[in-house]
Design an enzyme around this catalytic site. Structure first.
Site, short mmCIF file in Angstrom:
data_model
loop_
_atom_site.label_atom_id
_atom_site.label_comp_id
_atom_site.label_asym_id
_atom_site.label_seq_id
_atom_site.Cartn_x
_atom_site.Cartn_y
_atom_site.Cartn_z
N ARG A 97 15.69 17.62 67.31
CA ARG A 97 16.64 16.78 68.05
C ARG A 97 15.99 15.87 69.08
NH1 ARG A 97 20.85 21.72 69.09
NH2 ARG A 97 21.72 21.82 66.96
N HIS A 114 35.16 26.07 70.45
CA HIS A 114 34.58 25.94 71.79
C HIS A 114 35.53 25.15 72.69
CE1 HIS A 114 31.00 27.59 70.23
NE2 HIS A 114 30.17 26.56 70.30
N CYS A 138 26.42 21.91 68.98
CA CYS A 138 27.88 21.92 68.82
C CYS A 138 28.60 21.54 70.11
CB CYS A 138 28.35 23.29 68.33
SG CYS A 138 27.67 24.68 69.25
N PRO A 177 30.99 54.37 71.62
CA PRO A 177 30.00 53.69 72.46
C PRO A 177 29.91 52.20 72.09
CG PRO A 177 29.09 55.71 71.53
CD PRO A 177 30.39 55.48 70.84
#
Length: 337
Positions: free
Chosen positions: A100, A243, A131, A183
Site C-alpha cells: 500500500r 465497521h 477496510c 472458561p
C-alpha cells in the site's frame, strides 16, 4: 472480451466474497481460478449459483496467461507471490497491506481516485486500502472537493471479521462459553472480545498508536490529500460483520450540515440515512451484505470552528475488501487493459 482471473486466498472470508461479487456483477471472465495454500488445495469453493471451483495450490500455480489476479492471502504470502504473478504479466490487485505505501503501487478507491490506476504498469500491482480507510475516504472525498478538510479525528468500531475466520470463531466460542459458564479462551485477541471492546488492532508502534491507526493516517494522505491531518483510535467490537466510524471533521471554512447532506447524497457509493428519530441511522448489522457506505448522524460540532461530525458504516468484507477489489478490476478493464 473475457479475461482469465485468479482469486488467490480463495478459501478465506474475503476470497470467497470476491468470487461471489465477480459472479454477482457479471465480471467479463472467460475462466476463473481459485487458488490458495497447499492446506486448502483440493477443496471446493462456489463461483455464482451453479459453478464449483476446485482450489489449486498457490506454490504450484502458473500465472502465465492469467490477466488479473485478486490477492487476499495475507501480507507475507502476497509479498512472495504477487511479484511472481506480476512478472508473468498478470495485473495483481492486492488486498493485503504489503504494497500500500510503495510509491510505485497505486492505492485505489475507484469512487475517490480511480485515475491512480493509470500507474499500475510500474510494478503490475495495484493495492486495495485498509477496510477502515476505504469507508472513511468515501465519506470525506465529496466533502473535501467542496470545502477542503484540514483535520479529521476518527474512532472506529471494527467487527471481528476484519481479523479473519478464526477471529469470528473466537467471538462465537467465547459468547457460547459465557452462557454455559465455560472458561474463556483467548487465541486471536489480546483480551476477551465477547461482551467487550478492545482498543487494540494490529501491533503497537513507538508513538503509542497501533499499526491500524497508522494505516488509516498514511493511507488517507496517499489516497485523498497529503495535507489532511488525521488522528485515529481503532477499536475491535463484538460484531461479526460491519465497521462503524465516528468521524469529526474540521474544514478550512464553514460547511453547513444541510449542504453536507446534499453533497453526500449525490456522491457515488454513498447512502445517506440521517433522520433524527429512533432507528433513523444505520448500524453495522444493517450494513452487512450491502455495497453502500452509509452516512448518518450528520451534525455541526459547536466546540470548534468549521466542524462537522458524522457516523459512517460499511460492510468491511464487501466495500471494505472484496467489492473494492473487484471495482478496481472493473475500472482496469474498462479504461486500461
Amino acid at each position: 472480451m473475457g479475461y482469465k482471473v485468479a482469486v488467490v486466498g480463495a478459501s478465506g472470508n474475503v476470497g470467497r466474497e470476491m468470487l461471489t461479487i465477480l459472479a454477482e456483477r457479471e465480471f467479463p471472465v472467460d475462466e476463473v481460478y481459485a487458488v490458495a495454500s497447499e492446506r486448502s488445495a483440493g477443496s471446493e469453493v462456489s463461483f455464482g449459483d451453479d459453478k464449483v471451483l476446485k482450489v489449486q495450490d498457490l506454490a504450484k500455480f502458473d500465472f502465465t496467461g492469467v490477466d488479473i489476479a485478486l490477492f487476499s492471502p495475507g501480507g507475507k504470502v502476497s509479498e512472495q507471490y504477487a511479484p511472481i504473478a506480476a512478472r508473468a504479466g498478470t495485473v495483481v490487485i492486492d488486498n493485503t497491506s504489503q504494497f500500500r505505501m510503495d510509491p510505485d503501487v497505486p492505492l485505489v478507491v475507484p469512487e475517490v481516485n480511480a485515475e491512480a490506476i493509470a500507474g499500475y504498469g510500474r510494478k503490475n500491482i495495484i493495492a486495495n486500502p485498509n477496510c477502515s480507510t476505504i469507508q472513511l475516504v468515501m465519506a470525506l472525498k465529496p466533502l473535501h472537493e467542496v470545502m477542503p478538510i484540514e483535520r479529521v479525528v476518527v474512532s472506529t468500531y471494527q467487527s471481528v471479521s476484519g481479523g479473519g475466520k478464526e477471529a469470528m470463531d473466537e467471538l462465537f466460542n467465547q459468547t457460547r462459553a459465557i452462557y454455559v459458564n465455560d472458561p474463556i479462551k483467548k487465541e486471536q485477541f489480546t483480551k476477551q472480545i465477547a461482551f467487550n471492546v478492545i482498543p487494540h488492532i494490529d501491533v503497537f508502534m513507538d508513538d503509542g498508536s497501533t499499526k491500524e491507526e497508522w494505516k488509516m493516517t498514511v493511507e488517507t494522505k496517499k489516497i485523498l490529500d497529503p495535507q489532511i491531518k488525521l488522528h485515529a483510535t481503532c477499536v475491535r467490537v463484538p460484531v461479526f460483520v460491519g465497521h462503524g466510524e465516528a468521524v469529526n471533521i474540521e474544514f478550512m471554512d464553514e460547511l453547513d450540515e444541510d449542504r453536507a447532506r446534499e453533497i453526500l447524497r449525490e456522491a457515488p457509493g454513498i447512502s445517506v440515512v440521517d433522520h433524527r428519530v429512533d432507528e433513523g441511522y444505520v448500524t453495522p448489522a444493517e450494513s452487512a451484505g450491502e455495497d453502500s457506505v452509509f452516512v448518518s448522524r450528520i451534525r455541526q460540532d459547536p466546540t470548534t470552528d468549521n466542524g462537522l461530525s458524522m457516523w459512517v458504516v460499511s460492510d468491511n468484507l464487501r466495500k471494505g475488501a472484496a467489492l473494492n477489489t473487484v471495482q478496481i478490476a472493473e475500472t482496469l478493464v474498462e479504461s486500461y487493459l
